[in-house]
Design an enzyme around this catalytic site. Structure first.
Site, short mmCIF file in Angstrom:
data_model
loop_
_atom_site.label_atom_id
_atom_site.label_comp_id
_atom_site.label_asym_id
_atom_site.label_seq_id
_atom_site.Cartn_x
_atom_site.Cartn_y
_atom_site.Cartn_z
N GLN A 177 5.67 0.48 -2.73
CA GLN A 177 5.54 1.86 -3.26
C GLN A 177 5.14 1.86 -4.73
O GLN A 177 4.64 2.85 -5.25
CB GLN A 177 6.86 2.62 -3.09
CG GLN A 177 7.15 3.05 -1.66
CD GLN A 177 7.97 2.03 -0.90
OE1 GLN A 177 8.00 0.86 -1.24
NE2 GLN A 177 8.64 2.46 0.15
N ASP A 217 17.57 8.95 -3.61
CA ASP A 217 17.45 9.45 -2.24
C ASP A 217 18.69 10.22 -1.81
O ASP A 217 18.61 11.11 -0.95
CB ASP A 217 17.16 8.30 -1.28
CG ASP A 217 15.75 7.78 -1.52
OD1 ASP A 217 15.57 6.88 -2.36
OD2 ASP A 217 14.81 8.33 -0.91
O1 MRU Z 1 11.37 4.69 1.72
P1 MRU Z 1 10.59 5.66 0.91
O2 MRU Z 1 9.22 5.17 0.55
O3 MRU Z 1 10.59 7.05 1.48
O4 MRU Z 1 11.36 5.64 -0.44
C1 MRU Z 1 11.77 6.71 -1.09
C2 MRU Z 1 11.37 6.71 -2.46
O5 MRU Z 1 10.23 6.94 -2.76
C3 MRU Z 1 12.36 6.45 -3.42
O6 MRU Z 1 13.43 5.68 -3.23
C4 MRU Z 1 12.29 7.21 -4.66
O7 MRU Z 1 12.57 6.39 -5.72
C5 MRU Z 1 13.22 8.40 -4.62
S1 MRU Z 1 12.52 9.79 -3.90
C6 MRU Z 1 11.62 10.57 -5.15
#
Ligand code: MRU
Length: 312
Positions: A177, A217
């Site tokens: 990511q 999250d």
């Molecule tokens: O597993 P994902 O790609 O959905 O991961 C979530 C995220 O992008 C994050 O953990 C992020 O830092 C928090 S959500 C803005």
């Protein structure tokens, strides 16, 4: 957010269907994924066409406007990913509005606009922390892609562009990511460098990181929080090196129903995500998608209502 010089959102609802920038294809290609029923929305969330807690919540809100029984749609959407609180917050919001007889499309639009506005306010509140030339480390993607627009961790950085911040971008194995973050920063003309996840401590110890800002999250009542796997170790390293560590998140990510991070369910994804790039195949891998960082490592939480001082 800017995409090749054009203002765009990471998802939107048009002509009765949900359209999403397919984050599996980025940054190589900007491709639009179309979800015209609730099953396809659920697929988009589960398979990470859409990523990031607030954006997942917004996709789910639009999933709730598709044809089908309300309770069944809610159950399907909630079964896609367990950790990000926004998903549950958005579905519950939609169930309540539909139950009150409100027009579903209108309710979903209002939900999404409110998330975008909250992220904008996170940017305004957080920009004050950023001094000229600061070197800020971030983990995963908490930018506009992850939140429909502005971002959470990236919103303050975007809005403090005139301060010429520099961003250290953890690449974020296994799903990378960090590349999405680098892509967003490049689109906005903000200086940055991608580093392997295990390089963060090196730059912290050398005094080359002034601040850490990450997204979240799910945040428990005591401010322990879940975020992308690897966040915990960055927080411990930041404390060890005397570096302020901020979390940026809207109210939709706070889960007051759980007392501490111990109660957060951590998604474990297919081991293939870890093994896929190896030239030789070990038999087993583990792939937790998130970890929990105890509140004692957090300097403050940047929200749309202001900055919560956790350990100043
Ligand atoms: O597993 P994902 O790609 O959905 O991961 C979530 C995220 O992008 C994050 O953990 C992020 O830092 C928090 S959500 C803005």
């Amino acid at each position: 957010m800017l995409v090749n010089g054009r203002e765009m959102r990471s998802l939107w609802f048009e002509d009765g269907v949900l359209k999403l920038i397919d984050q599996r294809k980025l940054p190589a290609e900007v491709e639009i994924f179309v979800a015209d029923d609730v099953e396809k929305v659920a697929y988009a969330i589960r398979e990470m066409v859409v990523r990031g807690a607030p954006a997942i919540g917004c996709a789910a809100a639009y999933g709730m406007v598709m044809d089908g029984d309300v309770a069944k749609k809610a159950m399907l959407l909630k079964s896609t990913r367990p950790t990000a609180h926004d998903l549950f917050h958005a579905v519950d919001y939609m169930v309540e509005k539909i139950g009150q007889g409100k027009d579903a499309v209108k309710a979903a639009h209002e939900y999404v606009e409110s998330i975008i506005d909250r992220c904008r306010r996170i940017g305004e509140n957080g920009r004050k922390l950023i001094k000229k030339g600061m070197r800020i480390l971030t983990h995963c993607n908490a930018g506009a892609l992850a939140t429909v627009d502005y971002g959470t961790a990236l919103a303050p950085i975007r809005m403090a562009k005139e301060m010429q911040p520099f961003v250290w971008v953890d690449e974020t194995r296994p799903r990378l990511q960090g590349l999405l973050t680098a892509w967003e920063l490049e689109q906005e003309g903000i200086e940055h460098a991608v580093i392997a996840d295990n390089a963060a401590g090196h730059f912290m110890r050398k005094g080359e990181v002034d601040m850490v800002i990450v997204g979240a999250d799910r945040i428990a009542a005591n401010y322990d929080f879940a975020n992308k796997i690897g966040t915990y170790e960055k927080a411990v390293l930041a404390k060890e090196n005397g570096i302020p560590f901020y979390v940026a998140a809207p109210i939709s990510t706070f889960d007051k129903s759980i007392r501490s991070g111990e109660e957060i369910k951590i998604e474990e994804r297919d081991m293939e995500e870890v093994l896929g790039i190896y030239p030789w195949r070990p038999k087993k891998a583990r792939n937790p998608a998130f970890d929990v960082t105890p509140a004692k490592y957090i300097t403050g939480i940047i929200t749309e209502e202001g900055i919560i001082e956790v350990n100043e």
